[in-house]
Design a protein around this motif. Sequence first.
Motif, PDB file in Angstrom:
ATOM      1  N   LYS A 181       0.843  -1.206   0.000  1.00 17.83           N
ATOM      2  CA  LYS A 181       0.000   0.000   0.000  1.00 17.83           C
ATOM      3  C   LYS A 181       0.874   1.249   0.000  1.00 17.83           C
ATOM      4  CE  LYS A 181      -3.784  -2.200   2.436  1.00 17.83           C
ATOM      5  NZ  LYS A 181      -4.362  -2.430   3.764  1.00 17.83           N
ATOM      6  N   GLU A 182       1.906   1.252   0.836  1.00 15.22           N
ATOM      7  CA  GLU A 182       2.811   2.401   0.908  1.00 15.22           C
ATOM      8  C   GLU A 182       3.567   2.597  -0.404  1.00 15.22           C
ATOM      9  OE1 GLU A 182       3.768   1.718   5.680  1.00 15.22           O
ATOM     10  OE2 GLU A 182       5.326   1.315   4.196  1.00 15.22           O
ATOM     11  N   GLN A 241       1.277   3.922  -3.203  1.00 18.77           N
ATOM     12  CA  GLN A 241       0.988   5.347  -3.078  1.00 18.77           C
ATOM     13  C   GLN A 241       2.195   6.189  -3.478  1.00 18.77           C
ATOM     14  OE1 GLN A 241      -2.146   6.715  -2.250  1.00 18.77           O
ATOM     15  NE2 GLN A 241      -1.032   8.361  -3.268  1.00 18.77           N
ATOM     16  N   SER A 299       2.705   5.954  -7.266  1.00 15.13           N
ATOM     17  CA  SER A 299       1.627   6.708  -7.933  1.00 15.13           C
ATOM     18  C   SER A 299       1.879   8.201  -7.858  1.00 15.13           C
ATOM     19  CB  SER A 299       0.272   6.377  -7.291  1.00 15.13           C
ATOM     20  OG  SER A 299      -0.084   5.036  -7.528  1.00 15.13           O
ATOM     21  N   ASP A 300       2.301   8.686  -6.702  1.00 19.54           N
ATOM     22  CA  ASP A 300       2.560  10.120  -6.532  1.00 19.54           C
ATOM     23  C   ASP A 300       3.711  10.584  -7.431  1.00 19.54           C
ATOM     24  OD1 ASP A 300       0.523  10.221  -4.661  1.00 19.54           O
ATOM     25  OD2 ASP A 300       1.870  10.284  -2.922  1.00 19.54           O
ATOM     26  N   LYS A 315      -2.070  -1.741  -6.600  1.00 15.74           N
ATOM     27  CA  LYS A 315      -2.062  -0.658  -5.604  1.00 15.74           C
ATOM     28  C   LYS A 315      -1.800   0.705  -6.238  1.00 15.74           C
ATOM     29  CE  LYS A 315      -2.614  -3.495  -2.199  1.00 15.74           C
ATOM     30  NZ  LYS A 315      -3.997  -3.754  -1.818  1.00 15.74           N
ATOM     31  N   ASP A 338      -2.723   3.916  -8.427  1.00 16.80           N
ATOM     32  CA  ASP A 338      -3.976   4.579  -8.809  1.00 16.80           C
ATOM     33  C   ASP A 338      -3.778   5.477 -10.023  1.00 16.80           C
ATOM     34  OD1 ASP A 338      -2.649   6.781  -7.760  1.00 16.80           O
ATOM     35  OD2 ASP A 338      -4.061   7.132  -6.125  1.00 16.80           O
TER      36      ASP A 338
END
Length: 179
Positions: A22-23, A26, A29-30, A56, A58
């Motif tokens: 999850k980390e 993110q 993705s960022d 995971k 996005d």
Amino acid sequence: MDIDKKVWEVLCSEEDISNRLKELGQEISDVYRDKKLYVVSLLRGSFVFTADLVRKLDIPVKIDFMTTSSYGHGTESSGSVKIVNDIKENLEDYHILVVDDITDSGLTMKYVIEHLKTKNPVSVKCCVLLDKPERRKVEIEPDYVGFTIPDKFVVGYGLNYGDYYRNIPYVFVVTDKDR
């Protein structure tokens, strides 16, 4: 080594892996938001990690696979990297993220990154589930790391021993029973 007669010591649990994914998802993705991301998964070891990682993300992502060989059926790299199956698509407009299960000697990852750079992408970075820096033979530091681990033989979650155990949902260390 007869792995079934050894003790399996869990190093990274299913929950640890899920939380870290999850980390990483993110963070990646960022970094790549509003960029053309192309994930290159190194088969076979990274297929489990890659599948879970890209779910995971996005952001839109293209995914393809390369097959490299440096281990055979042993527990240590042979030191010689071969590309068995290459990316055939034009990579010039893409940011490449090479995903692998583990970086230990660094030979495979360095070889693959240098090879992909010849295809003129915008950038090439790498993401590994496991980093074993004590084993490094070349200068390379993964850009994204799931877990930094000690110099132990690990299996599970895509990592194999003799082409088996990739399906175990956690990473474990194989130890002798009398340890």
